[in-house]
Design a protein around this motif. Structure first.
Motif, mmCIF file in Angstrom:
data_model
loop_
_atom_site.group_PDB
_atom_site.id
_atom_site.type_symbol
_atom_site.label_atom_id
_atom_site.label_comp_id
_atom_site.label_asym_id
_atom_site.label_seq_id
_atom_site.Cartn_x
_atom_site.Cartn_y
_atom_site.Cartn_z
ATOM 1 N N ASN A 93 21.898 -4.593 19.642
ATOM 2 C CA ASN A 93 20.516 -4.114 19.740
ATOM 3 C C ASN A 93 19.938 -4.289 21.134
ATOM 4 O OD1 ASN A 93 20.746 -5.641 16.787
ATOM 5 N ND2 ASN A 93 19.769 -3.635 16.714
ATOM 6 N N ASN A 94 18.981 -3.450 21.437
ATOM 7 C CA ASN A 94 18.135 -3.652 22.605
ATOM 8 C C ASN A 94 16.751 -4.041 22.113
ATOM 9 O OD1 ASN A 94 19.788 -3.229 24.823
ATOM 10 N ND2 ASN A 94 19.476 -1.007 24.833
ATOM 11 N N TYR A 95 16.359 -5.256 22.458
ATOM 12 C CA TYR A 95 15.027 -5.737 22.076
ATOM 13 C C TYR A 95 14.738 -6.866 23.065
ATOM 14 C CZ TYR A 95 11.215 -6.674 18.703
ATOM 15 O OH TYR A 95 9.993 -6.822 18.086
ATOM 16 N N ARG A 113 20.514 7.768 20.470
ATOM 17 C CA ARG A 113 21.284 7.848 21.715
ATOM 18 C C ARG A 113 20.592 6.954 22.735
ATOM 19 N NH1 ARG A 113 23.018 8.347 26.686
ATOM 20 N NH2 ARG A 113 24.366 10.102 27.272
ATOM 21 N N CYS A 114 21.293 5.911 23.157
ATOM 22 C CA CYS A 114 20.710 5.022 24.158
ATOM 23 C C CYS A 114 21.006 5.580 25.540
ATOM 24 C CB CYS A 114 21.279 3.614 24.027
ATOM 25 S SG CYS A 114 20.578 2.454 25.220
ATOM 26 N N VAL A 115 20.073 5.406 26.454
ATOM 27 C CA VAL A 115 20.235 5.878 27.822
ATOM 28 C C VAL A 115 21.430 5.203 28.512
ATOM 29 C CG1 VAL A 115 18.685 4.181 28.904
ATOM 30 C CG2 VAL A 115 18.832 6.502 29.866
ATOM 31 N N GLU A 116 21.853 4.060 27.952
ATOM 32 C CA GLU A 116 23.001 3.356 28.542
ATOM 33 C C GLU A 116 24.330 4.059 28.257
ATOM 34 O OE1 GLU A 116 22.117 -0.202 26.369
ATOM 35 O OE2 GLU A 116 21.461 -1.238 28.170
ATOM 36 N N TYR A 124 15.716 9.390 24.189
ATOM 37 C CA TYR A 124 16.510 8.182 24.392
ATOM 38 C C TYR A 124 15.905 7.023 23.607
ATOM 39 C CZ TYR A 124 19.009 10.760 27.949
ATOM 40 O OH TYR A 124 19.784 11.693 28.580
ATOM 41 N N GLY A 125 16.798 6.132 23.169
ATOM 42 C CA GLY A 125 16.419 5.043 22.257
ATOM 43 C C GLY A 125 15.198 4.253 22.683
ATOM 44 N N PHE A 126 14.971 4.113 24.001
ATOM 45 C CA PHE A 126 13.868 3.241 24.418
ATOM 46 C C PHE A 126 12.497 3.760 24.010
ATOM 47 C CE2 PHE A 126 14.847 5.739 28.292
ATOM 48 C CZ PHE A 126 13.596 6.215 28.655
ATOM 49 N N LYS A 127 12.400 5.075 23.688
ATOM 50 C CA LYS A 127 11.111 5.585 23.209
ATOM 51 C C LYS A 127 10.773 5.048 21.818
ATOM 52 C CE LYS A 127 8.962 8.518 25.175
ATOM 53 N NZ LYS A 127 7.976 8.362 26.285
HETATM 54 MO MO LIG Z 1 18.229 2.074 24.925
#
Ligand SMILES: [Mo]
Ligand SMILES: Nc1nc2c(c(=O)[nH]1)N[C@H]1C(S)=C(S)[C@@H](COP(=O)(O)O)O[C@H]1N2
Length: 304
Positions: free
Chosen positions: A67-69, A124-127, A220-223
């Motif tokens: 996860n990204n958090y 889809r993550c930007v990474e 992208y996932g960060f949104k």
């Molecule tokens: Mo992400």
């Protein structure tokens, strides 16, 4: 010869679908008396959405351990290790700004706004990696319609909880806190945009953004901001945490776009977690037929 696996693959002993089907059978067996919270009961009653994609979801283990958090650390394993301490009850979301009257929603209030749906979406993550996740949630549009936005409501600004006592990552300046995101009003009202309260038919695990997080599958996932406490309708385009931290790398729109490279790497391909070979990234993460018309006439290289 040794065949090496990429380090971020988490092989799971159980296939995603069997977990899914077992849970389904369990739900149908009338196990609701075992379930204590309103959210859990409601989650089990989610009806499948016609907007789901047909691909098989990643396993629960993959979805909850990679996860990204950043509020809980910058390593992919950190949220699973540290987000458990976040107190998600009681929880309130304040909806304010350009609307008839500000309103505060508890999670139970939110669950009364619209029927819960299970929606299998790509993330889809930007990474450069992606997953397929069976979310349970409600359309954001249902909430926004309920508060009667004024004609000045052109954008929607979202904020995550700001509480460094509970969120150790907020004690470092890795991002501007609270985590902030934004959408244009038509994007926020789009039927694909949901507020998720669960995944795999159960209450959302903390590392995935409990008790409620945004999901915008063509971006992208960060949104898709986690643990949301504020939704504000406003006339001006809101500032976003990633754009504030690196404006040349992360724009406001952040539509998945294989033709616009991140300054430090290509966005043409992605690796689905659990798979070895990369696949081509699709424009708008494969949701082009549903969303591309919202960006007609916009230069998506400029508005990246
Ligand atoms: Mo992400
Ligand atoms: N509050 C908050 N929301 C966040 C993030 C974050 O660091 N903080 N990370 C984002 C990023 S970069 C991604 S890819 C997704 C990951 O969601 P998942 O862990 O449920 O797969 O959450 C997004 N939402």
């Amino acid at each position: 010869m040794l065949i090496r696996q990429p380090s971020d693959i988490f092989p799971s002993e159980i296939t995603p679908q069997s977990v899914f089907l077992n849970r389904r059978q369990f739900m149908l067996a009338g196990a609701s008396s075992l379930l204590l919270t309103a959210e859990a009961v409601a989650g089990l009653n989610a009806k499948p959405s016609a907007l789901s994609i047909k691909e098989s979801p990643n396993s629960l283990k993959q979805i909850t351990t990679y996860n990204n958090y950043y509020e809980f650390g910058t390593d992919k394993a950190d949220p699973a290790l540290y987000a458990g301490q976040l107190k998600t009850k009681p929880w309130q979301i304040v909806v304010s700004g350009e609307l008839g009257q500000s309103r505060t929603y508890s999670i139970d209030d939110l669950l009364k706004v619209a029927a819960l749906e299970e929606r299998i979406y790509r993330l889809r993550c930007v990474e450069g990696w992606s997953m397929v996740i069976p979310w349970v949630g409600i359309p954001l549009a249902s909430v926004l319609k309920q508060v009667s936005p004024t004609s000045k409501a052109k954008f929607v600004a979202f904020e995550t909880l700001n509480d460094p006592k509970q969120m150790p990552g907020q004690r470092s300046r890795v991002l501007e806190w609270p985590y902030r995101e934004g959408l244009r009003i038509d994007e926020a009202m789009h039927p694909l945009t949901i507020l998720a309260v669960g995944l795999y038919g159960e209450v959302l695990p903390n590392q995935n953004g409990a008790p409620v997080r945004l999901v915008v599958p063509w971006k992208y996932g960060f949104k898709s901001i986690k643990s949301v406490v504020s939704i504000r309708l406003q006339e001006r385009q809101p500032a976003t945490s990633w754009n504030l931290s690196a404006p040349n790398e992360y724009g406001f729109y952040s539509n998945v776009n294989p033709d616009v490279a991140h300054p430090r790497w290509s966005q043409a391909k992605e690796r689905r977690i659990g798979e070895f070979l990369k696949r081509d990234t699709l424009p708008f993460n494969g949701y082009g037929p549903q969303v591309a018309s919202m960006y007609q006439g916009m230069d998506l290289r400029k508005f990246f």
